[in-house]
Write a protein that holds these residues in place. Structure first.
Motif, PDB file in Angstrom:
ATOM      1  N   TYR A 161      42.748  53.591  -1.910  1.00  0.00           N
ATOM      2  CA  TYR A 161      42.673  54.919  -1.293  1.00  0.00           C
ATOM      3  C   TYR A 161      42.492  54.850   0.225  1.00  0.00           C
ATOM      4  O   TYR A 161      42.803  55.804   0.932  1.00  0.00           O
ATOM      5  N   LEU A 162      41.953  53.737   0.736  1.00  0.00           N
ATOM      6  CA  LEU A 162      41.575  53.671   2.141  1.00  0.00           C
ATOM      7  C   LEU A 162      42.728  54.022   3.090  1.00  0.00           C
ATOM      8  O   LEU A 162      42.543  54.830   4.008  1.00  0.00           O
ATOM      9  N   PRO A 163      43.943  53.450   2.917  1.00  0.00           N
ATOM     10  CA  PRO A 163      45.022  53.826   3.837  1.00  0.00           C
ATOM     11  C   PRO A 163      45.469  55.276   3.693  1.00  0.00           C
ATOM     12  O   PRO A 163      46.093  55.818   4.610  1.00  0.00           O
ATOM     13  N   GLN A 164      45.163  55.912   2.570  1.00  0.00           N
ATOM     14  CA  GLN A 164      45.629  57.273   2.325  1.00  0.00           C
ATOM     15  C   GLN A 164      44.662  58.334   2.831  1.00  0.00           C
ATOM     16  O   GLN A 164      45.070  59.474   3.069  1.00  0.00           O
ATOM     17  N   ARG A 378      38.361  44.372   4.844  1.00  0.00           N
ATOM     18  CA  ARG A 378      39.056  45.358   4.018  1.00  0.00           C
ATOM     19  C   ARG A 378      39.893  46.304   4.866  1.00  0.00           C
ATOM     20  O   ARG A 378      41.059  46.575   4.549  1.00  0.00           O
ATOM     21  N   SER A 379      39.308  46.815   5.940  1.00  0.00           N
ATOM     22  CA  SER A 379      40.049  47.774   6.755  1.00  0.00           C
ATOM     23  C   SER A 379      41.217  47.106   7.471  1.00  0.00           C
ATOM     24  O   SER A 379      42.304  47.693   7.597  1.00  0.00           O
ATOM     25  N   LEU A 380      41.036  45.862   7.934  1.00  0.00           N
ATOM     26  CA  LEU A 380      42.130  45.169   8.607  1.00  0.00           C
ATOM     27  C   LEU A 380      43.280  44.926   7.636  1.00  0.00           C
ATOM     28  O   LEU A 380      44.454  45.127   7.983  1.00  0.00           O
ATOM     29  N   PHE A 381      42.964  44.509   6.416  1.00  0.00           N
ATOM     30  CA  PHE A 381      44.030  44.284   5.432  1.00  0.00           C
ATOM     31  C   PHE A 381      44.774  45.581   5.128  1.00  0.00           C
ATOM     32  O   PHE A 381      45.995  45.561   4.893  1.00  0.00           O
ATOM     33  N   SER A 382      44.073  46.714   5.137  1.00  0.00           N
ATOM     34  CA  SER A 382      44.720  47.982   4.811  1.00  0.00           C
ATOM     35  C   SER A 382      45.839  48.320   5.789  1.00  0.00           C
ATOM     36  O   SER A 382      46.791  49.024   5.441  1.00  0.00           O
ATOM     37  N   HIS A 383      45.751  47.815   7.040  1.00  0.00           N
ATOM     38  CA  HIS A 383      46.823  48.028   8.012  1.00  0.00           C
ATOM     39  C   HIS A 383      48.060  47.188   7.701  1.00  0.00           C
ATOM     40  O   HIS A 383      49.155  47.485   8.189  1.00  0.00           O
ATOM     41  N   LEU A 384      47.887  46.141   6.922  1.00  0.00           N
ATOM     42  CA  LEU A 384      48.961  45.185   6.676  1.00  0.00           C
ATOM     43  C   LEU A 384      49.682  45.437   5.350  1.00  0.00           C
ATOM     44  O   LEU A 384      50.531  44.642   4.944  1.00  0.00           O
ATOM     45  N   GLY A 388      52.984  52.843  -0.071  1.00  0.00           N
ATOM     46  CA  GLY A 388      53.456  52.963  -1.441  1.00  0.00           C
ATOM     47  C   GLY A 388      53.107  51.773  -2.310  1.00  0.00           C
ATOM     48  O   GLY A 388      53.343  51.789  -3.519  1.00  0.00           O
ATOM     49  N   LYS A 389      52.537  50.713  -1.709  1.00  0.00           N
ATOM     50  CA  LYS A 389      52.174  49.516  -2.471  1.00  0.00           C
ATOM     51  C   LYS A 389      50.680  49.208  -2.336  1.00  0.00           C
ATOM     52  O   LYS A 389      50.260  48.065  -2.482  1.00  0.00           O
ATOM     53  N   GLU A 390      49.892  50.247  -2.038  1.00  0.00           N
ATOM     54  CA  GLU A 390      48.482  50.025  -1.728  1.00  0.00           C
ATOM     55  C   GLU A 390      47.726  49.364  -2.887  1.00  0.00           C
ATOM     56  O   GLU A 390      47.040  48.351  -2.706  1.00  0.00           O
ATOM     57  N   ALA A 391      47.811  49.949  -4.090  1.00  0.00           N
ATOM     58  CA  ALA A 391      47.043  49.408  -5.213  1.00  0.00           C
ATOM     59  C   ALA A 391      47.546  48.026  -5.609  1.00  0.00           C
ATOM     60  O   ALA A 391      46.771  47.138  -5.954  1.00  0.00           O
ATOM     61  N   GLU A 392      48.861  47.840  -5.552  1.00  0.00           N
ATOM     62  CA  GLU A 392      49.446  46.555  -5.931  1.00  0.00           C
ATOM     63  C   GLU A 392      48.967  45.445  -4.996  1.00  0.00           C
ATOM     64  O   GLU A 392      48.575  44.357  -5.431  1.00  0.00           O
ATOM     65  N   TYR A 393      48.993  45.711  -3.687  1.00  0.00           N
ATOM     66  CA  TYR A 393      48.570  44.697  -2.722  1.00  0.00           C
ATOM     67  C   TYR A 393      47.066  44.492  -2.741  1.00  0.00           C
ATOM     68  O   TYR A 393      46.573  43.370  -2.562  1.00  0.00           O
TER      69      TYR A 393
END
Length: 460
Positions: A161-164, A378-384, A388-393
């Motif tokens: 959810y973080l990137p959204q 966690r937040s840095l990875f969310s930028h990468l 559309g692939k948030e949960a998968e990654y």
């Protein structure tokens, strides 16, 4: 400003304010899942369940006439290893489920129902630990496997959810606040549990009854506060790919996710660095009490107070390093935390035995860097992560966090076996922070964000 200009700009400003308000509402709800679930990690896994489940297994072994061994499924298992084997089994189950659930969440857009199932499965299993009396070690192992796997699956969905729910420039602060909420809950409930445990006689309870109440209370807390994020978070519509079939095995989905990640080699580079330095973090967390007990000859009460101290100071650490990330960027702040981790281990090597005050100082240092390094990673990875692939990654990220942290304990154990010194074993972990530092320093994070198709924050 002319009236015409005001008419033209005002609706957009109102829409922007409405969008920001809705986003903040979701963020506040999102924080509460950390608040709900962190009590399980602090009280159940770190403090109470391991020793209690081992004592239940010991009672079962004596009743079976095989002191020192229990026989789940007819397999002889040392009593002292049963808890560790149960944790390992939960990791294997989580490895099967996380990529599958992550793919389903991304392809359907229905993260919230999946989060609800995972959260309440874990909460129910934890609350069920109240019934671990007598010789019910098999029940304890089963509940631990279910609760731990459910925790891992729920964290995949929660992190996705973080990137959204946050803009790129908000992400470090939002992630840090989530960790701070979690450590606050862990601290509060740990204090309550310790009061009950240490004063069980005055409450008319046996020690075992007090422990079972502490275990069950973590499940009730988890279930109660999970209501907040489930009410406030919302699912986003997704464009489904023709012929997409999410119902594949966990391992096949993991392979598919890793193949897809090959298109983003810089994201993989960060994940490799994180895997290594996080392995060091997790090993320090899991082995610090053994170091304190065996090498420094400290009492159990001292170790429990040290765990509480870590929880309390991790709140300040997460918030403080979140502010540093605003000024210097997440990558630089994480690099600074890795240097601090290495210095902490070096200080731990020289701690005198039977001196609690110095162990508390070490716990303070760990607490201050623990929350921040986890939150900003966690937040840095969310930028990468591609949209559309948030949960998968994040399933791959979560496996790095929980499923693959085995090399550190192996290095710690082998070093102790060869040298016979816990001091040598603890200092051997510096290599994880040094190597993680070098690998992370080599990741061009701005290019990595651009390659993932995401906007680049002003500071990262």
């Amino acid at each position: 400003m002319s009236a015409q200009t005001m008419d033209e700009t005002e609706p957009g400003a109102e829409d922007g304010r409405a969008g920001a308000a809705a986003r903040k509402r979701e963020q506040r709800g999102w924080y509460f899942y950390d608040f709900a679930v962190s009590v399980y990690s602090a009280s159940v896994l770190t403090v109470f369940l391991g020793p209690y489940l081992t004592s239940v297994a010991e009672a079962a072994a004596k009743a079976q006439g095989t002191p020192g061994f229990v026989h789940p499924l007819g397999i002889p298992v040392r009593v002292g290893a049963f808890f560790a084997y149960s944790v390992s089994a939960s990791v294997i189950l989580a490895l099967l489920l996380m990529p599958l659930v992550g793919a389903v969440a991304d392809r359907t857009g229905r993260k919230k129902p999946l989060l609800a199932v995972a959260a309440y499965t874990g909460a129910a299993a934890t609350a069920g630990m109240f019934f671990l009396g007598g010789e019910r070690y098999l029940l304890g192992g089963l509940l631990l496997i279910v609760a731990n796997a459910a925790l891992s699956v729920s964290m995949v969905l929660y992190n996705a959810y973080l990137p959204q729910i946050s803009t790129p420039d908000e992400r470090d602060a939002v992630s840090s606040r989530g960790w701070a909420f979690g450590y606050t809950a862990g601290s509060v409930m740990l204090v309550v549990n310790l009061v009950l445990y240490l004063g069980h006689d005055s409450f008319g309870l046996s020690e075992g009854e007090a422990v079972r109440i502490c275990l069950a209370s973590a499940g009730l807390w988890w279930g109660a506060f999970a209501i907040v994020p489930l009410r406030r978070l919302r699912d986003r519509a997704v464009v489904r790919e023709p012929g997409a079939a999410p119902a594949v095995s966990g391992w096949k989905q993991l392979v598919a996710t890793l193949k897809d990640m090959r298109r983003y080699p810089l994201t993989l580079s960060f994940l490799l660095a994180y895997l290594i330095y996080n392995d060091g973090v997790q090993t320090v967390i899991s082995q610090a009490s053994i170091y304190g007990k065996q090498e420094l000859e400290l009492e159990q009460s001292t170790l429990i107070v040290a765990v509480l101290l870590v929880q309390v100071l991790a709140v300040a650490g997460a918030l403080g390093m979140g502010r540093l990330a605003v000024m210097y960027g997440a990558k630089r702040t994480i690099l600074g935390s890795l240097a601090a981790w290495a210095l902490t281990l070096a200080a731990g090597y020289f701690l005198p035995a039977r001196t609690p005050v110095w162990f508390f100082a070490l716990a303070s240092m760990i607490g201050l860097v623990l929350g921040g390094s986890q939150a900003l990673s966690r937040s840095l990875f969310s930028h990468l992560v591609p949209t559309g692939k948030e949960a998968e990654y994040f399933s791959a990220y979560e496996m790095s966090d929980r499923g693959l942290s085995w090399i550190g304990p192996l290095v710690f154990g082998l070093t102790y076996q060869v040298t016979g010194s816990y001091r040598d074993a603890i200092i051997s972990l510096v290599v994880f922070f040094a190597l993680g530092f070098v690998l992370l320093a080599r990741v061009p994070v701005r290019r990595a964000v651009e390659a993932a198709g995401n906007p680049v924050p002003e500071r990262i």
